[in-house]
Design a protein around this motif. Structure first.
Motif, PDB file in Angstrom:
ATOM      1  N   ILE A 103       0.804  -1.172  -0.140  1.00 43.01           N
ATOM      2  CA  ILE A 103       0.099  -0.031  -0.066  1.00 43.01           C
ATOM      3  C   ILE A 103       0.782   1.234   0.005  1.00 43.01           C
ATOM      4  O   ILE A 103       0.498   2.329  -0.575  1.00 43.01           O
ATOM      5  CB  ILE A 103      -1.015   0.138   1.058  1.00 43.01           C
ATOM      6  CG1 ILE A 103      -2.117  -0.840   0.754  1.00 43.01           C
ATOM      7  CG2 ILE A 103      -1.512   1.344   1.489  1.00 43.01           C
ATOM      8  CD1 ILE A 103      -3.068  -1.048   1.858  1.00 43.01           C
ATOM      9  N   PRO A 104       2.129   1.501   0.649  1.00 42.87           N
ATOM     10  CA  PRO A 104       2.463   2.607   0.679  1.00 42.87           C
ATOM     11  C   PRO A 104       3.183   3.007  -0.594  1.00 42.87           C
ATOM     12  O   PRO A 104       3.355   4.243  -0.928  1.00 42.87           O
ATOM     13  CB  PRO A 104       3.926   2.369   1.775  1.00 42.87           C
ATOM     14  CG  PRO A 104       3.220   1.310   2.534  1.00 42.87           C
ATOM     15  CD  PRO A 104       2.744   0.335   1.697  1.00 42.87           C
ATOM     16  N   THR A 105       3.400   1.958  -1.500  1.00 43.03           N
ATOM     17  CA  THR A 105       4.095   2.239  -2.739  1.00 43.03           C
ATOM     18  C   THR A 105       3.084   2.354  -4.028  1.00 43.03           C
ATOM     19  O   THR A 105       3.013   2.843  -4.970  1.00 43.03           O
ATOM     20  CB  THR A 105       4.934   1.309  -3.355  1.00 43.03           C
ATOM     21  OG1 THR A 105       4.474  -0.197  -3.313  1.00 43.03           O
ATOM     22  CG2 THR A 105       6.120   1.445  -2.458  1.00 43.03           C
ATOM     23  N   VAL A 106       1.832   1.554  -3.927  1.00 41.09           N
ATOM     24  CA  VAL A 106       0.842   1.689  -4.629  1.00 41.09           C
ATOM     25  C   VAL A 106      -0.207   2.498  -4.598  1.00 41.09           C
ATOM     26  O   VAL A 106      -0.895   2.926  -5.291  1.00 41.09           O
ATOM     27  CB  VAL A 106       0.170   0.076  -4.599  1.00 41.09           C
ATOM     28  CG1 VAL A 106      -1.012  -0.292  -5.548  1.00 41.09           C
ATOM     29  CG2 VAL A 106       1.220  -1.062  -5.069  1.00 41.09           C
ATOM     30  N   GLY A 107      -0.554   2.913  -3.335  1.00 43.83           N
ATOM     31  CA  GLY A 107      -1.748   3.406  -2.742  1.00 43.83           C
ATOM     32  C   GLY A 107      -2.935   2.836  -2.167  1.00 43.83           C
ATOM     33  O   GLY A 107      -3.310   1.912  -2.818  1.00 43.83           O
ATOM     34  N   VAL A 108      -3.503   3.283  -1.347  1.00 39.86           N
ATOM     35  CA  VAL A 108      -4.455   2.423  -0.680  1.00 39.86           C
ATOM     36  C   VAL A 108      -5.889   2.145  -1.665  1.00 39.86           C
ATOM     37  O   VAL A 108      -6.310   1.112  -1.608  1.00 39.86           O
ATOM     38  CB  VAL A 108      -5.156   3.071   0.616  1.00 39.86           C
ATOM     39  CG1 VAL A 108      -5.681   4.332   0.707  1.00 39.86           C
ATOM     40  CG2 VAL A 108      -5.888   1.995   1.536  1.00 39.86           C
ATOM     41  N   THR A 109      -6.276   3.322  -2.121  1.00 37.19           N
ATOM     42  CA  THR A 109      -7.572   3.021  -3.110  1.00 37.19           C
ATOM     43  C   THR A 109      -7.295   2.378  -3.946  1.00 37.19           C
ATOM     44  O   THR A 109      -8.084   1.241  -4.427  1.00 37.19           O
ATOM     45  CB  THR A 109      -8.026   4.462  -3.361  1.00 37.19           C
ATOM     46  OG1 THR A 109      -8.237   5.264  -2.196  1.00 37.19           O
ATOM     47  CG2 THR A 109      -9.403   4.442  -4.148  1.00 37.19           C
ATOM     48  N   PHE A 129     -13.848   0.539   2.721  1.00 41.56           N
ATOM     49  CA  PHE A 129     -13.463   1.582   2.598  1.00 41.56           C
ATOM     50  C   PHE A 129     -13.226   2.507   3.791  1.00 41.56           C
ATOM     51  O   PHE A 129     -12.659   3.258   3.955  1.00 41.56           O
ATOM     52  CB  PHE A 129     -14.187   2.387   1.373  1.00 41.56           C
ATOM     53  CG  PHE A 129     -13.828   2.028   0.167  1.00 41.56           C
ATOM     54  CD1 PHE A 129     -12.647   2.461  -0.462  1.00 41.56           C
ATOM     55  CD2 PHE A 129     -14.437   1.291  -0.755  1.00 41.56           C
ATOM     56  CE1 PHE A 129     -12.199   2.007  -1.889  1.00 41.56           C
ATOM     57  CE2 PHE A 129     -14.292   0.859  -2.092  1.00 41.56           C
ATOM     58  CZ  PHE A 129     -12.900   1.298  -2.585  1.00 41.56           C
ATOM     59  N   MET A 130     -14.293   2.192   4.751  1.00 44.29           N
ATOM     60  CA  MET A 130     -14.373   2.908   5.933  1.00 44.29           C
ATOM     61  C   MET A 130     -13.030   2.590   6.882  1.00 44.29           C
ATOM     62  O   MET A 130     -12.714   3.328   7.375  1.00 44.29           O
ATOM     63  CB  MET A 130     -15.693   2.398   6.620  1.00 44.29           C
ATOM     64  CG  MET A 130     -16.972   3.142   6.110  1.00 44.29           C
ATOM     65  SD  MET A 130     -18.358   2.479   7.215  1.00 44.29           S
ATOM     66  CE  MET A 130     -18.299   3.790   8.433  1.00 44.29           C
ATOM     67  N   LEU A 131     -12.658   1.176   7.001  1.00 45.12           N
ATOM     68  CA  LEU A 131     -11.510   0.821   7.628  1.00 45.12           C
ATOM     69  C   LEU A 131     -10.284   1.482   6.874  1.00 45.12           C
ATOM     70  O   LEU A 131      -9.238   1.744   7.635  1.00 45.12           O
ATOM     71  CB  LEU A 131     -11.276  -0.710   7.718  1.00 45.12           C
ATOM     72  CG  LEU A 131     -12.573  -1.135   8.641  1.00 45.12           C
ATOM     73  CD1 LEU A 131     -12.266  -2.784   8.763  1.00 45.12           C
ATOM     74  CD2 LEU A 131     -12.457  -0.523  10.082  1.00 45.12           C
ATOM     75  N   SER A 132     -10.128   1.611   5.630  1.00 43.95           N
ATOM     76  CA  SER A 132      -9.109   2.013   4.947  1.00 43.95           C
ATOM     77  C   SER A 132      -8.914   3.566   5.407  1.00 43.95           C
ATOM     78  O   SER A 132      -7.836   4.260   5.611  1.00 43.95           O
ATOM     79  CB  SER A 132      -9.167   1.922   3.378  1.00 43.95           C
ATOM     80  OG  SER A 132      -9.062   0.495   3.166  1.00 43.95           O
ATOM     81  N   GLY A 155     -10.170   4.746   7.976  1.00 44.55           N
ATOM     82  CA  GLY A 155      -9.763   4.692   9.567  1.00 44.55           C
ATOM     83  C   GLY A 155      -8.498   4.910   9.687  1.00 44.55           C
ATOM     84  O   GLY A 155      -7.655   5.319  10.540  1.00 44.55           O
ATOM     85  N   MET A 156      -7.809   4.017   8.712  1.00 50.52           N
ATOM     86  CA  MET A 156      -6.094   3.609   8.933  1.00 50.52           C
ATOM     87  C   MET A 156      -5.623   5.247   8.525  1.00 50.52           C
ATOM     88  O   MET A 156      -4.565   5.360   9.331  1.00 50.52           O
ATOM     89  CB  MET A 156      -5.797   2.443   8.136  1.00 50.52           C
ATOM     90  CG  MET A 156      -6.169   1.089   8.526  1.00 50.52           C
ATOM     91  SD  MET A 156      -5.386  -0.094   7.406  1.00 50.52           S
ATOM     92  CE  MET A 156      -6.269  -1.440   8.110  1.00 50.52           C
ATOM     93  N   LYS A 157      -5.957   5.801   7.766  1.00 52.12           N
ATOM     94  CA  LYS A 157      -5.596   7.054   7.290  1.00 52.12           C
ATOM     95  C   LYS A 157      -5.635   8.068   8.427  1.00 52.12           C
ATOM     96  O   LYS A 157      -4.566   8.774   8.548  1.00 52.12           O
ATOM     97  CB  LYS A 157      -6.004   7.483   6.029  1.00 52.12           C
ATOM     98  CG  LYS A 157      -5.493   6.948   4.512  1.00 52.12           C
ATOM     99  CD  LYS A 157      -6.631   7.980   3.615  1.00 52.12           C
ATOM    100  CE  LYS A 157      -5.746   7.500   2.290  1.00 52.12           C
ATOM    101  NZ  LYS A 157      -6.537   8.249   1.117  1.00 52.12           N
ATOM    102  N   SER A 162      -3.087   2.058  11.722  1.00 57.95           N
ATOM    103  CA  SER A 162      -3.576   0.713  11.581  1.00 57.95           C
ATOM    104  C   SER A 162      -3.695   0.063  13.106  1.00 57.95           C
ATOM    105  O   SER A 162      -4.371  -0.632  13.310  1.00 57.95           O
ATOM    106  CB  SER A 162      -2.659   0.031  10.569  1.00 57.95           C
ATOM    107  OG  SER A 162      -1.466  -0.136  11.118  1.00 57.95           O
ATOM    108  N   ASN A 163      -2.646   0.411  13.766  1.00 59.76           N
ATOM    109  CA  ASN A 163      -2.791  -0.118  15.120  1.00 59.76           C
ATOM    110  C   ASN A 163      -3.840   0.158  15.842  1.00 59.76           C
ATOM    111  O   ASN A 163      -4.394  -0.548  16.477  1.00 59.76           O
ATOM    112  CB  ASN A 163      -1.332   0.441  16.021  1.00 59.76           C
ATOM    113  CG  ASN A 163      -0.126  -0.231  15.407  1.00 59.76           C
ATOM    114  OD1 ASN A 163       0.054  -1.086  14.553  1.00 59.76           O
ATOM    115  ND2 ASN A 163       1.158   0.547  16.031  1.00 59.76           N
ATOM    116  N   ASN A 164      -4.269   1.433  15.847  1.00 57.45           N
ATOM    117  CA  ASN A 164      -5.514   1.873  16.576  1.00 57.45           C
ATOM    118  C   ASN A 164      -6.640   0.994  15.711  1.00 57.45           C
ATOM    119  O   ASN A 164      -7.700   0.787  16.668  1.00 57.45           O
ATOM    120  CB  ASN A 164      -5.769   3.304  16.414  1.00 57.45           C
ATOM    121  CG  ASN A 164      -4.650   4.162  17.516  1.00 57.45           C
ATOM    122  OD1 ASN A 164      -4.471   3.554  18.547  1.00 57.45           O
ATOM    123  ND2 ASN A 164      -4.006   5.209  17.064  1.00 57.45           N
ATOM    124  N   VAL A 165      -6.812   0.964  14.482  1.00 58.34           N
ATOM    125  CA  VAL A 165      -7.619   0.451  13.901  1.00 58.34           C
ATOM    126  C   VAL A 165      -7.698  -1.095  14.479  1.00 58.34           C
ATOM    127  O   VAL A 165      -8.993  -1.656  14.520  1.00 58.34           O
ATOM    128  CB  VAL A 165      -7.728   0.355  12.392  1.00 58.34           C
ATOM    129  CG1 VAL A 165      -8.438  -0.677  11.784  1.00 58.34           C
ATOM    130  CG2 VAL A 165      -7.872   1.860  11.757  1.00 58.34           C
TER     131      VAL A 165
END
Length: 303
Positions: free
Chosen positions: A186-192, A243-246, A248-250, A254-257
């Protein structure tokens, strides 16, 4: 980045907890569909992915507006592989297993995936398992053992109980591989873009399985009269929570999620009790508490 400190905002908390509860409705919808129709796991999964497809195509269009660099061949292989392995296979194991076990036990076994992620990172990527994580692993597996033995005594008449449990266990493993892989891509590709392409590849896997692997056109025709199950699974239990959890991670990391998502098994057990009439018994409560404590420890102390 994992090392960054994230503040838990009200918006981030609400988005994450609602997304987690929506995810927990999946098992309930599947069990209700099995009880009220003659659809099998593959047909139901086909409906879910069919109605999810337009949303992920739309997500790709939005992702292209962000002006990101085109994916490399290696990135394409990674995204497609994780989509097929992590969502197509895990969903197939999950839906098939749900034919034989209760929704509450399904969610509890499935919730082992954070512990598998820790083990994969340790074995494959040589990340050390710290003492807190060791305690968390012990708690989660003890909790699953207590809940499983309690339910085994209650559901001893079900000849496919162990087989169904094993399939859910496989689902948890394959989903943990998806989580570990996505965390690295995800850091290189993008989450969406990653989420959309991975889900599209899993959709292609489901379609191919249905066409070449013995899917029933008769059951699919019958599914036309039960289309709402597919729509509910797609929108309520797949697209929205993904998409809501994605998001939320933003917002909160991710730890809090991972910590907030511990509400999932509790939500499933409560819904299963009131909607499906599944019994809540002491061993299940004790096992659930231990699993949730273990997952919270992993989410809280993960580096």
């Amino acid at each position: 980045m994992e090392g960054k400190k994230h503040t838990v905002t009200l918006a981030g908390f609400l988005i994450t907890i609602i997304g987690s509860i929506l995810f927990s409705t999946k098992a309930i919808i599947v069990k209700v569909a099995f009880a009220n129709t003659s659809m099998d796991a593959l047909t139901l999964l086909m409906l879910r992915m069919t109605f999810s497809l337009p949303f992920y195509l739309g997500a790709i269009w939005f992702a292209r507006q962000e002006g990101l660099k085109p994916l490399t061949t290696r990135q394409w292989m990674g995204v497609i592989g994780l989509g097929l392995f992590g969502y197509y296979l895990s969903s197939l194991f999950d839906f098939t297993g749900l034919q034989y076990v209760t929704a509450g036990l399904e969610r509890l076994i499935l919730f082992l995936y954070p512990t598998f992620a820790v083990l994969i990172n340790s074995i494959v990527f040589k990340q050390p398992v710290v003492r807190t994580q060791q305690i968390a692993l012990l708690l989660t597996y003890t909790g699953i053992g207590i809940a499983y033995l309690g339910e085994l005594r209650i559901d001893v008449s079900n000849p496919n109980f162990i087989w169904g449990s094993f399939l859910i266990f496989l689902c948890s493993i394959t989903y943990s591989i998806y989580i570990v892989g996505s965390g690295r891509m995800i850091p290189t590709v993008g989450v969406t873009r990653f989420t959309a392409y991975a889900m599209l590849s899993s959709t292609a896997g489901v379609f191919a399985h249905f066409i070449f692997g013995g899917g029933s056109l008769q059951l699919l025709q019958e599914a036309g009269t039960h289309v709402w199950y597919g729509i509910l699974l797609a929108v309520l239990a797949t697209v929205l929570p993904t998409f809501m959890l994605s998001n939320g991670m933003k917002r909160i990391g991710s730890n809090n999620v991972a910590i907030i998502s511990a509400i999932g098994p509790v939500s499933t057990i409560i819904q299963a009790h009131f909607i499906l009439g599944e019994k809540i018994f002491p061993a299940q409560i004790a096992g659930t508490v231990l699993v949730i404590i273990g997952v919270i420890l992993i989410g809280w102390k993960r580096n």
